[in-house]
Design an enzyme around this catalytic site. Sequence first.
Site, short mmCIF file in Angstrom:
data_model
loop_
_atom_site.label_atom_id
_atom_site.label_comp_id
_atom_site.label_asym_id
_atom_site.label_seq_id
_atom_site.Cartn_x
_atom_site.Cartn_y
_atom_site.Cartn_z
N ARG A 182 0.84 -1.20 0.00
CA ARG A 182 0.00 0.00 0.00
C ARG A 182 0.88 1.25 0.00
O ARG A 182 1.72 1.42 0.88
CB ARG A 182 -0.92 0.00 1.22
CG ARG A 182 -1.85 1.22 1.27
CD ARG A 182 -2.78 1.18 2.45
NE ARG A 182 -3.79 0.13 2.30
CZ ARG A 182 -4.82 -0.03 3.13
NH1 ARG A 182 -4.96 0.78 4.15
NH2 ARG A 182 -5.69 -1.00 2.93
N THR B 95 -0.92 7.62 -1.15
CA THR B 95 -2.22 7.48 -1.81
C THR B 95 -3.09 6.41 -1.15
O THR B 95 -4.30 6.36 -1.39
CB THR B 95 -2.03 7.10 -3.29
OG1 THR B 95 -1.45 5.79 -3.37
CG2 THR B 95 -1.13 8.10 -3.99
N ASP C 40 -4.48 -9.36 11.96
CA ASP C 40 -3.67 -9.36 10.75
C ASP C 40 -3.33 -10.79 10.37
O ASP C 40 -2.57 -11.47 11.08
CB ASP C 40 -2.39 -8.55 10.96
CG ASP C 40 -1.59 -8.37 9.68
OD1 ASP C 40 -1.10 -9.38 9.13
OD2 ASP C 40 -1.46 -7.21 9.23
N ASP D 108 0.51 -11.61 9.90
CA ASP D 108 1.25 -11.70 11.16
C ASP D 108 0.92 -12.96 11.91
O ASP D 108 1.80 -13.61 12.50
CB ASP D 108 0.93 -10.48 12.04
CG ASP D 108 1.60 -9.21 11.55
OD1 ASP D 108 2.55 -9.31 10.73
OD2 ASP D 108 1.20 -8.12 11.98
#
Length: 209
Positions: A104, A108, A200, A203
């Site tokens: 990512r 933006t 997550d 993770d």
Amino acid sequence: MAKVYVFDHPLIQHKLAYIRDINTGTKEFRELVDEVATLMAFEITRDLPLEEVEIETPVKKATVKMLSGKKLGVIPILRAGIGMVDGILKLIPAAKVGHIGLYRDPETLMPVEYYAKLPNDLEERECIVVDPMLATGGSAIEAIHSIKKRGAVNIKFMCLIAAPEGVEALQAAHSDVDIYIAALDEKLNDHGYIIPGLGDAGDRLFGTK
């Protein structure tokens, strides 16, 4: 419009409960994701074409049904999608595996492709794009755009947990891609995490923070 399939099979829901649990360790989490992926693969391949073949049993000749040889491709979105691949390959060992890596952009907040290694005959394959989570939908949309750009025309998306916002975004961007989900959760929070979700996925799969 793409169809959305939410699996309510008791075994999938039971294992998903442990996947969500904060007390489930990395080893167990990884094994459970693998098992749920296998169960979902059983459902997602329900419409594979069959052909009649003649074989000989120990008793007599018989006409039986076998897969008609349709080519399949499994494409995990790095990194968390890797955790679902082996579970699918247990049922479809001849499938080829490609990889799409996205990050990512911090400014933006849009997904940017940094890696792509895919079968060179995507247009001949039914492609299953996999990622444990469908949150905002950004990564899934970009990954599917990427493989379409390289020739894929028959695509399905498979995930463990999805937010309604992600499903809606993916349907709007790729109306020809059916979506297969183990659980459709309530919503996204202000940070883009699925509620109640599972945290997550990357993770928890790989023991990182």
